[in-house]
Design a protein around this motif. Structure first.
Motif, mmCIF file in Angstrom:
data_model
loop_
_atom_site.group_PDB
_atom_site.id
_atom_site.type_symbol
_atom_site.label_atom_id
_atom_site.label_comp_id
_atom_site.label_asym_id
_atom_site.label_seq_id
_atom_site.Cartn_x
_atom_site.Cartn_y
_atom_site.Cartn_z
ATOM 1 N N GLY A 16 0.825 -1.201 0.000
ATOM 2 C CA GLY A 16 0.000 0.000 0.000
ATOM 3 C C GLY A 16 0.857 1.246 0.000
ATOM 4 O O GLY A 16 1.688 1.430 0.899
ATOM 5 N N TYR A 17 0.681 2.083 -1.011
ATOM 6 C CA TYR A 17 1.482 3.296 -1.147
ATOM 7 C C TYR A 17 0.597 4.521 -0.990
ATOM 8 O O TYR A 17 -0.510 4.595 -1.537
ATOM 9 C CB TYR A 17 2.194 3.320 -2.499
ATOM 10 N N ALA A 18 1.112 5.489 -0.249
ATOM 11 C CA ALA A 18 0.320 6.687 0.038
ATOM 12 C C ALA A 18 0.049 7.508 -1.213
ATOM 13 O O ALA A 18 -0.981 8.182 -1.303
ATOM 14 C CB ALA A 18 1.045 7.536 1.087
ATOM 15 N N LYS A 198 1.248 12.730 4.728
ATOM 16 C CA LYS A 198 1.113 11.281 4.802
ATOM 17 C C LYS A 198 -0.112 10.888 5.621
ATOM 18 O O LYS A 198 -0.462 11.570 6.587
ATOM 19 C CB LYS A 198 2.363 10.666 5.438
ATOM 20 N N PRO A 199 -0.765 9.787 5.254
ATOM 21 C CA PRO A 199 -1.816 9.263 6.136
ATOM 22 C C PRO A 199 -1.234 8.837 7.479
ATOM 23 O O PRO A 199 -0.014 8.701 7.644
ATOM 24 C CB PRO A 199 -2.364 8.060 5.352
ATOM 25 N N MET A 200 -2.095 8.651 8.434
ATOM 26 C CA MET A 200 -1.641 8.226 9.753
ATOM 27 C C MET A 200 -0.894 6.900 9.665
ATOM 28 O O MET A 200 -1.293 5.993 8.928
ATOM 29 C CB MET A 200 -2.842 8.095 10.705
ATOM 30 N N ARG A 201 0.229 6.800 10.389
ATOM 31 C CA ARG A 201 1.069 5.607 10.502
ATOM 32 C C ARG A 201 1.868 5.313 9.231
ATOM 33 O O ARG A 201 2.524 4.274 9.147
ATOM 34 C CB ARG A 201 0.243 4.373 10.887
ATOM 35 N N GLY A 209 11.688 4.616 -2.107
ATOM 36 C CA GLY A 209 11.576 5.992 -2.567
ATOM 37 C C GLY A 209 10.182 6.548 -2.509
ATOM 38 O O GLY A 209 9.868 7.495 -3.248
ATOM 39 N N THR A 210 9.321 6.019 -1.643
ATOM 40 C CA THR A 210 7.958 6.506 -1.528
ATOM 41 C C THR A 210 7.434 6.189 -0.142
ATOM 42 O O THR A 210 8.042 5.418 0.610
ATOM 43 C CB THR A 210 7.043 5.866 -2.599
ATOM 44 N N CYS A 211 6.294 6.790 0.204
ATOM 45 C CA CYS A 211 5.679 6.570 1.510
ATOM 46 C C CYS A 211 4.818 5.319 1.470
ATOM 47 O O CYS A 211 4.015 5.129 0.538
ATOM 48 C CB CYS A 211 4.839 7.778 1.912
ATOM 49 N N VAL A 212 4.965 4.474 2.473
ATOM 50 C CA VAL A 212 4.266 3.194 2.564
ATOM 51 C C VAL A 212 3.254 3.272 3.698
ATOM 52 O O VAL A 212 3.549 3.784 4.786
ATOM 53 C CB VAL A 212 5.261 2.040 2.811
ATOM 54 N N GLY A 227 4.022 -3.662 4.822
ATOM 55 C CA GLY A 227 3.154 -2.574 5.248
ATOM 56 C C GLY A 227 1.781 -3.070 5.636
ATOM 57 O O GLY A 227 1.589 -4.233 6.012
ATOM 58 N N ALA A 228 0.811 -2.182 5.529
ATOM 59 C CA ALA A 228 -0.528 -2.477 6.039
ATOM 60 C C ALA A 228 -1.172 -3.648 5.312
ATOM 61 O O ALA A 228 -1.784 -4.515 5.952
ATOM 62 C CB ALA A 228 -1.408 -1.222 5.903
ATOM 63 N N ARG A 229 -1.029 -3.721 4.011
ATOM 64 C CA ARG A 229 -1.814 -4.675 3.228
ATOM 65 C C ARG A 229 -1.122 -6.009 2.981
ATOM 66 O O ARG A 229 -1.748 -6.916 2.416
ATOM 67 C CB ARG A 229 -2.204 -4.028 1.903
ATOM 68 N N ASN A 230 0.149 -6.139 3.363
ATOM 69 C CA ASN A 230 0.814 -7.434 3.217
ATOM 70 C C ASN A 230 1.472 -7.913 4.502
ATOM 71 O O ASN A 230 2.201 -8.905 4.490
ATOM 72 C CB ASN A 230 1.849 -7.386 2.099
ATOM 73 N N HIS A 231 1.238 -7.212 5.616
ATOM 74 C CA HIS A 231 1.813 -7.656 6.889
ATOM 75 C C HIS A 231 1.240 -9.019 7.288
ATOM 76 O O HIS A 231 1.956 -9.875 7.812
ATOM 77 C CB HIS A 231 1.538 -6.619 7.979
#
Length: 410
Positions: A16-18, A198-201, A209-212, A227-231
């Motif tokens: 998941g990328y912001a 950035k979204p929270m967390r 090179g990007t926000c996760v 990250g959130a969707r593959n933890h």
């Protein structure tokens, strides 16, 4: 076969990328920067240090801008110069007999930032401060206007734990004082590299090179971030990899033990010995990863967030070492218990994303059905965008004392 399917699911599932959910925006206007503790080093605290100059008075504003536009080391040097200048101001005021005038106090307050004054006070004062020195620990009006009630102490001191009288007080270096950085404000969540809030967390990954979303760590074994969707899939992969390593090690040891009883030791196959050694090594490696990530999920933390919890606990240990000798374990337990009664537990009530129980934390990431904990089927229940804030925190992300919690939680 099972491990290969799970690995494919982990590799192919994006964390998941912001940038896919947030539009670019200009940097937010910083109205008032908030000072931070000198013994914290979180990402938000470093950002707060860059904005601390905006709290100074107009007379000291040019000096503050030039001081904080440079590196952290130069910031400390200019802070020492400001403290030296304030000392000269106090001496000059005492000669003229105006040490207690409001004009002189305003100059001292502007010259010494609140945190620097608290540091000097905590490391030098032994007894009650004089009236001229108490003005150092008062905050500027611009800071007080944006700080919550629990972050506006008048003298930066709290009652000494374990004393007979509450009137006796000690500096903040002898108390549990959680960080007061408003981590949920846009100016503290803005990513200057990607150009959006950035979204929270969410955190910026230098490797990708990007926000996760809900960034945990960048894993070279799967070639992307966790990250959130593959933890959830990452933990399932670790679990089955651990079982495979245990099966490989146990069967290799059993077969070679039976073969060794029928022939000499020198006839043992070296490749099988290498397989046993590698499988045993990976049992330790994957076992530690499984245990650590199960603990993180049950505490509703990511690896990055757990570092902040660890810093708080390390600071608490240093404070306890100042209050009690190393052998006074009972006194340390009593002091920590008193702090927990006042604030709550670090990493639980003191974590902004703690949901109240390990079960709820686990289901928020792994799902509410048992088969979802072991099979890489479906999607993760965590979308990385919406999170329930711990009601023990204010809307800006600051930990409140127990007396300010909702009544049903007290």
């Amino acid at each position: 076969m099972v491990c290969s399917d799970i690995l494919a699911q982990v590799v192919l599932t994006s964390p998941g990328y912001a940038k896919d959910h947030v539009q670019k925006s200009p940097p937010p206007v910083i109205k008032n920067g908030l000072p931070t503790w000198w013994d914290t080093d979180s990402e938000a605290d470093l950002a707060a240090a860059r904005y601390e100059a905006s709290q100074s008075s107009p007379s000291a504003e040019p000096k503050s801008k030039s001081r904080y536009d440079t590196s952290r080391g130069r910031t400390q040097a200019s802070g020492d110069t400001a403290r030296q200048g304030s000392t000269n101001t106090r001496r000059e005021a005492s000669r003229n007999g105006h040490a207690e005038s409001g004009e002189v106090s305003a100059g001292i307050t502007d010259a010494i930032p609140p945190v620097a004054a608290a540091r000097v006070k905590a490391t030098t004062d032994k007894g009650p401060p004089a009236r001229s020195e108490r003005s150092h620990s008062t905050r500027s009006p611009s800071f007080d206007a944006h700080a919550p009630p629990d972050t506006q102490p008048q003298s930066h001191i709290q009652p000494l734990p374990g004393t007979a009288s509450d009137s006796q007080a000690k500096p903040m270096m002898y108390t549990r004082k959680p960080p007061t950085t408003p981590i949920l404000l846009p100016e503290y969540r803005y990513c200057h590299t990607d150009g959006f809030s950035k979204p929270m967390r969410a955190h910026h990954c230098r490797a990708c090179g990007t926000c996760v979303l809900k960034y945990d760590h960048h894993c070279p074994w799967i070639g992307q971030c966790v990250g959130a969707r593959n933890h959830r899939f990452f933990l399932i992969f670790l679990f089955w990899a651990l079982l495979f390593c245990i099966w490989t090690f146990s069967t290799s040891v059993a077969l070679n033990a039976r073969a060794a009883s029928q022939r000499t030791f020198f006839n043992v196959d070296g490749q099988q010995v290498a397989i046993m050694a590698l499988s045993g090594l990976f049992i330790i490696f994957t076992g530690v990863l499984v245990a650590s990530h199960v603990d993180l999920i049950m505490h509703a933390q990511s690896t990055v967030e757990s570092l902040g919890v660890r810093r708080m606990r390390e600071r608490e240990k240093r404070v306890l070492a100042r209050l009690h000798p190393w052998w006074d374990f009972r006194g340390k337990r009593a002091t920590r218990k008193q702090w927990d009664q006042e604030w709550g537990r670090i990493g639980k009530e003191g974590h902004p994303w703690w949901l109240g129980s390990a079960r709820r934390n686990w289901e928020a990431t792994m799902g509410d059905r048992a088969w979802m904990w072991f099979l890489p089927i479906g999607k993760s229940p965590d979308d990385g965008l919406s999170y329930e804030l711990n009601p023990r925190f204010d809307n800006e992300g600051r930990w409140r004392p127990r007396k300010e919690w909702p009544k049903e939680l007290q």
